[in-house]
Write an enzyme that holds these catalytic residues in place. Structure first.
Site, PDB file in Angstrom:
ATOM      1  N   HIS A 115      22.993 -55.920  17.981  1.00 51.24           N
ATOM      2  CA  HIS A 115      23.582 -56.516  19.148  1.00 51.24           C
ATOM      3  C   HIS A 115      24.217 -57.822  18.721  1.00 51.24           C
ATOM      4  O   HIS A 115      23.549 -58.802  18.484  1.00 51.24           O
ATOM      5  CB  HIS A 115      22.459 -56.781  20.149  1.00 51.24           C
ATOM      6  CG  HIS A 115      22.953 -56.919  21.542  1.00 51.24           C
ATOM      7  ND1 HIS A 115      23.768 -57.921  21.925  1.00 51.24           N
ATOM      8  CD2 HIS A 115      22.735 -56.152  22.633  1.00 51.24           C
ATOM      9  CE1 HIS A 115      24.029 -57.777  23.216  1.00 51.24           C
ATOM     10  NE2 HIS A 115      23.412 -56.713  23.667  1.00 51.24           N
ATOM     11  N   ARG A 172      22.708 -25.861  16.109  1.00 49.21           N
ATOM     12  CA  ARG A 172      22.757 -26.010  17.556  1.00 49.21           C
ATOM     13  C   ARG A 172      24.162 -25.692  18.068  1.00 49.21           C
ATOM     14  O   ARG A 172      25.160 -26.215  17.558  1.00 49.21           O
ATOM     15  CB  ARG A 172      22.395 -27.439  17.963  1.00 49.21           C
ATOM     16  CG  ARG A 172      22.414 -27.622  19.475  1.00 49.21           C
ATOM     17  CD  ARG A 172      22.002 -29.020  19.870  1.00 49.21           C
ATOM     18  NE  ARG A 172      23.014 -30.004  19.519  1.00 49.21           N
ATOM     19  CZ  ARG A 172      22.853 -31.321  19.701  1.00 49.21           C
ATOM     20  NH1 ARG A 172      21.721 -31.779  20.192  1.00 49.21           N
ATOM     21  NH2 ARG A 172      23.803 -32.154  19.371  1.00 49.21           N
ATOM     22  N   GLU A 177      14.352 -30.124  26.037  1.00 49.26           N
ATOM     23  CA  GLU A 177      14.780 -31.509  26.268  1.00 49.26           C
ATOM     24  C   GLU A 177      14.981 -31.836  27.736  1.00 49.26           C
ATOM     25  O   GLU A 177      15.198 -32.986  28.102  1.00 49.26           O
ATOM     26  CB  GLU A 177      16.058 -31.801  25.480  1.00 49.26           C
ATOM     27  CG  GLU A 177      17.164 -30.785  25.700  1.00 49.26           C
ATOM     28  CD  GLU A 177      18.367 -30.990  24.783  1.00 49.26           C
ATOM     29  OE1 GLU A 177      18.533 -32.101  24.282  1.00 49.26           O
ATOM     30  OE2 GLU A 177      19.136 -30.036  24.590  1.00 49.26           O
ATOM     31  N   GLY A 235      13.906 -31.886  21.773  1.00 47.36           N
ATOM     32  CA  GLY A 235      14.971 -32.881  21.680  1.00 47.36           C
ATOM     33  C   GLY A 235      14.471 -34.110  22.412  1.00 47.36           C
ATOM     34  O   GLY A 235      14.732 -34.305  23.592  1.00 47.36           O
ATOM     35  N   THR A 236      13.723 -34.937  21.684  1.00 48.94           N
ATOM     36  CA  THR A 236      13.009 -36.013  22.384  1.00 48.94           C
ATOM     37  C   THR A 236      13.918 -37.160  22.825  1.00 48.94           C
ATOM     38  O   THR A 236      13.492 -37.991  23.610  1.00 48.94           O
ATOM     39  CB  THR A 236      11.857 -36.552  21.516  1.00 48.94           C
ATOM     40  OG1 THR A 236      12.355 -36.826  20.219  1.00 48.94           O
ATOM     41  CG2 THR A 236      10.727 -35.546  21.433  1.00 48.94           C
ATOM     42  N   ASN A 237      15.153 -37.223  22.320  1.00 47.32           N
ATOM     43  CA  ASN A 237      16.061 -38.257  22.838  1.00 47.32           C
ATOM     44  C   ASN A 237      16.374 -37.972  24.307  1.00 47.32           C
ATOM     45  O   ASN A 237      16.181 -38.807  25.184  1.00 47.32           O
ATOM     46  CB  ASN A 237      17.365 -38.293  22.049  1.00 47.32           C
ATOM     47  CG  ASN A 237      17.165 -38.674  20.595  1.00 47.32           C
ATOM     48  OD1 ASN A 237      16.064 -39.043  20.198  1.00 47.32           O
ATOM     49  ND2 ASN A 237      18.209 -38.577  19.809  1.00 47.32           N
ATOM     50  N   CYS A 244      13.331 -32.551  16.961  1.00 50.46           N
ATOM     51  CA  CYS A 244      14.573 -32.928  16.282  1.00 50.46           C
ATOM     52  C   CYS A 244      15.156 -34.206  16.855  1.00 50.46           C
ATOM     53  O   CYS A 244      16.291 -34.534  16.607  1.00 50.46           O
ATOM     54  CB  CYS A 244      15.588 -31.792  16.302  1.00 50.46           C
ATOM     55  SG  CYS A 244      16.135 -31.353  17.935  1.00 50.46           S
TER      56      CYS A 244
HETATM   57 MG    MG Z   1      20.111 -33.381  23.587  1.00 53.66          MG
END
Ligand code: MG
Ligand code: ADP
Ligand code: MG
Length: 874
Positions: free
Chosen positions: A499, A631, A758, A779-781, A844
């Site tokens: 930042h 994917r 996800e 997809g933990t994001n 992932c």
């Molecule tokens: Mg995703």
């Protein structure tokens, strides 16, 4: 652990123990009580138990600190009596009395948290001196100079730590030191040791006058008042700004509190046969097994680290090394920096012996503080030494070979962040640096480059071999070519991104991705060197204990090759959209998006897919014998369209369509919440031809390689599934296409079809989804984003408040929110496996690279994880 537990056997009538004594070959406490006695107190107790020479003392527990803060800075009623008893015990062992005018006992009052916080809290030495007892100390020692030296040190430390006499401005030096300097100037001398007893007696008077003058109070003469003042100051120092900041950086809980150790003084400043020093049982920068350290003759306390006099080396070998470096003769060496080994051979031998005892006992390299009083060695502290990454690795491996620890312990001795350091260049700690800004650390490693503000500039510069850093407000998929070309990326927005506001063009900067710091110019870096025998041995042991398998995230054959060389056991996430930005493929992609009907989209896809097939051939070939999870298209389509008016006009000309149509299409694709919009498998549902074309490209690549005899294991992954039906429909289409291709090509290749988990709904109905999936990859994001209702790209604005106020223990995009998102993951694992016992499960998200999240996955029973390689330092 809690207080009750410790007080377990105590009956209601017996009062709770707040004070633990040690010394005289005995101790109430031991090393295991560091949560209660602080690291320093617990290890002093342990050393006393081992029969090592430790001045007697007592430790007031961390529970008193908690009490002190919970009840307006007051103490438990029992404390006073317990401290008195402890003091009596010290007096007996030492044969001196606290406050005695003839033969006074002096004390040190020391802080000590559970984990060491070097230099963060305060210590007071020589406590118990006043105008009367100083005369007693003269009698006791026969040395007026020493007695006044102790007294002036005491007033100085007490004035600073307890009474709070600090410099009045940023430019003013420590006012006590100024008085010492003035005195030396008046006497025309340079060293503190040259001050006479009279000089020091005068300084005592001047120090007291300074306190009177600045603080309008008289320096306390009552030893009891001094003692309680110092105890209160140590508890108070737990909350000084330095300590608070340190705790925040090191993630040390505020509730832990500090213990206070009150200990009999031993004196390193009684003459030329006295000294004080620090020693390390191994070299903590290289890990080499050699005793080393520094000492000062006729000195006390912090003189060694304070830099007033240059300390001398402990070993003869180190002294000789220094002489060789400085080109000194043996004669010069002996006079300039004789070692402890030469000056006090007996003490040195004892120190060596104790160092060995401590290592054998703690089974770890120790950092030791000691004092020598009239030829007698005293131990004042021992703790596990802080070490560099390289040293941590060498010490762990060596100690296994020495039979001190087993392989499992060795693996646990090296922190994950240290291993990470070994794999990336680091800034030279000795180099001069000018910090411009500090952001959030995004990936380990350090890079330098010239500042550029667009992806195109970055790419152009890279073609000429120039090293650049891409500076953007934020990055979009369109910047991908610039991100690849740049050494590093600095963004003002986004979660884990640095930042900083940087405006000057043509500037050269250095990024430290491990800390988020930005420096002016090029700061020298050190190359990683993981290719040592220790590293290989260590990783072999780690492989032996781990249950999770590690794959890499890679979108290109090159990244796949690097991943494989680093030992990746497959690709866990290959994002097909990244391939859409290579070269002029983006034109074909845009043509597809702009197509008015299925036929038009198919025509564009026909141009695109041979290129994508080529990529798949490259990646699958590189990963021969290992699984590759590919994917299907995930991002909303508008991300591929130009944004600015200029770019729209350009593209319209290129495609031979009116700019108006482009604008209309862009507006039509505009979404209020793109992350919750038309993306992932929803694209596959609406435009069947896109996923079908991708499946075809994958299968054709697979067949081609299979015919060559290359072993390939493709896994086709459908993103953003929330309903069983979504996956069923898409799976059926994918299988149909794959079967068609295999029939035409006359080869059979094994492949699987699975899904990303996800969307929170998918975790809840994971059992139904598992019926249509060969594998799950969390997809933990996105899962974090949707579970917390928190946009990763916007959270940066308020994340600091959430962290500072303790709402988020950590950035949930960096370390998995185990108590929230984690429960969903566990639920999905349980339901998924119940429905399909052979279900392969992985993660992932970026969390795959976070040690705490890895530990969580290990416990959740995952079988593989994929992690990002060098995310930001492209
Ligand atoms: Mg995703
Ligand atoms: P820190 O946690 O900052 O290292 P310590 O409590 O270890 O603070 O004290 C700093 C130094 O003060 C010690 O290294 C030692 O030299 C000196 N010191 C502390 N206690 C005693 C003591 N009982 N006798 C002599 N010196 C002491
Ligand atoms: Mg210390």
């Amino acid at each position: 652990m809690n207080a009750q537990q410790h007080n377990g056997q105590g009956t209601k009538s017996r009062s709770k123990r707040y004070v633990y004594s040690f010394g005289g070959g005995k101790a109430d406490g031991h090393a295991g009580l560091n949560w209660l006695l602080g690291g320093k107190g617990a290890n002093l107790a342990e050393m006393a138990r081992l029969g090592l020479p430790v001045p007697p003392g007592m430790t007031i527990t961390t529970e008193v600190c908690t009490y002190y803060y919970a009840r307006q800075h007051s103490y438990p009623p029992e404390l006073d009596k317990q401290v008195r008893n402890g003091l009596t015990r010290i007096e007996k062992i030492m044969g001196r009395r606290f406050g005695d005018p003839e033969n006074p006992l002096l004390l040190s009052v020391r802080s000590g948290a559970r984990v060491s916080m070097p230099g963060m809290m305060d210590t007071v030495l020589n406590l118990g001196l006043n105008d009367t007892t100083v005369q007693g100390l003269i009698k006791q020692s026969g040395n007026p100079r020493f007695a006044y030296d102790c007294y002036r040190r005491f007033i100085q430390m007490y004035g600073d730590v307890v009474l709070g006499l600090k410099p009045e401005s940023k430019t003013e030096r420590d006012p006590f030191e100024t008085l010492i300097e003035d005195k030396k100037a008046a006497r025309d001398i340079t060293l503190d040791t040259e001050l006479t007893a009279d000089d020091l007696r005068e300084l005592v008077a001047e120090f007291k006058a300074l306190i009177q003058d600045r603080l309008h109070l008289t320096f306390p003469q009552d030893p009891q008042e001094q003692l309680w003042g110092a105890i209160g100051a140590v508890f108070g120092s737990w909350n000084n700004p330095r300590a608070v900041t340190y705790r925040k950086i090191e993630n040390i809980p505020e509730e832990w509190g500090t213990a206070v150790t009150v200990q009999a003084m031993v004196f390193g400043n009684l003459g030329e046969d006295c000294a004080t020093g620090v020693a390390f049982t191994r070299d903590l920068s290289t890990g080499e097994k050699v005793l080393n350290g520094d000492f000062l003759v006729n000195a006390q306390g912090e003189d060694v680290v304070a830099g007033i006099r240059t300390p001398l080396p402990i070993t003869l070998a180190a002294s000789r090394q220094r002489a060789a470096r400085e080109g000194r003769s043996e004669e010069e060496r002996k006079t300039l920096y004789p070692s402890l080994e030469e000056r006090m051979p007996e003490c040195f031998a004892t120190l060596q012996e104790i160092a060995q005892t401590l290592e054998a006992h703690y089974k770890d390299a120790q950092d030791i503080e000691f004092t020598i009083q009239k030829g007698q060695l005293w131990m004042l502290q021992t703790r596990a030494g802080k070490r560099t990454a390289a040293a941590a690795l060498k010490i762990a491996v060596d100690m296994v070979h020495e039979g001190l620890i087993d392989e499992r312990t060795a693996v646990l001795r090296v922190a994950p962040a240290q291993l990470d350091q070994l794999l990336h260049p680091t800034l030279d700690p000795a180099a001069a640096k000018e910090r411009l800004a500090r952001g959030l650390p995004a990936s380990p490693g350090a890079v330098s480059g010239a500042v550029v503000f667009s992806a195109d500039d970055a790419e152009a510069a890279a073609r000429t071999g120039r090293k650049v850093i891409l500076v953007r407000i934020e990055t979009s998929p369109e910047d991908i070519h610039g991100m690849h070309a740049a050494q590093g990326i600095l963004t003002a927005r986004g979660g884990a991104s640095s930042h900083a506001a940087l405006v000057s063009r043509g500037m050269l900067i250095t990024l430290d991705g491990s800390t988020g710091e930005v420096f002016r110019g090029q700061v020298p870096t050190r190359d990683p060197n993981p290719d040592t025998p220790e590293f290989k041995t260590f990783m072999l042991w780690a492989d032996h204990f781990r249950r999770l398998r590690v794959r890499a995230n890679a979108d290109t054959p090159h990244d796949a090759k690097v991943a494989r060389e680093f030992g990746a056991e497959g690709i866990g996430l290959c994002r097909t959209e990244h391939m859409f930005f290579e070269g002029d493929r983006i034109d074909a992609v845009r043509e597809m998006i702009l197509a008015e009907d299925t036929a038009g989209r198919k025509r564009a896809l026909d141009k695109l897919m041979p290129m994508q097939k080529g990529d798949f051939v490259g990646i699958l070939r590189t990963m021969a014998g290992l699984p590759v999870t590919i994917r299907l298209l995930d991002p909303p389509l508008h991300e591929f369209l130009p944004h600015t008016e200029e770019e729209i006009v350009d593209l319209a000309a290129k495609l031979g369509v009116p700019a108006e149509r482009l604008r209309a299409k862009r507006n039509a694709l505009h979404e209020v919440n793109p992350m919750l919009g038309h993306r992932g498998c929803r694209l596959g549902i609406t435009f069947p031809e896109i996923y079908e074309a991708q499946a075809r490209a994958i299968m054709e690549a697979a067949c081609e390689l299979a015919r060559e005899g290359v072993e390939i294991i493709p896994e086709i992954m459908v993103p953003l599934v929330g309903y069983k039906r979504e996956l069923e429909i898409l799976r059926e289409r994918i299988v149909r296409v794959c079967t068609e291709v295999a029939n035409v090509q006359r080869v059979t290749v094994p492949y699987t079809v699975g899904t990303m988990i996800e969307v929170p709904r998918a975790t809840v109905v994971a059992d139904t989804i598992a019926a249509a999936a060969d594998f799950f990859s969390f997809g933990t994001n996105d899962l974090t984003q949707m579970t917390l209702g928190l946009s990763r790209d916007d959270a940066g604005k308020f994340l600091p408040d959430y962290l500072n106020q303790g709402i988020f223990p950590q950035d949930p995009f960096v370390s998995l929110d185990q108590s929230g998102v984690g429960l969903l993951v566990e639920l999905a694992v349980r339901k998924g496996r119940a429905a399909r016992s052979d279900l392969k499960i992985g993660i992932c998200g970026e969390h795959g690279g976070d040690p705490a999240s890895v530990q969580f996955c290990h416990q959740a029973g995952g079988k593989r994880a994929s992690t990002t390689l060098a995310a930001a330092t492209a």
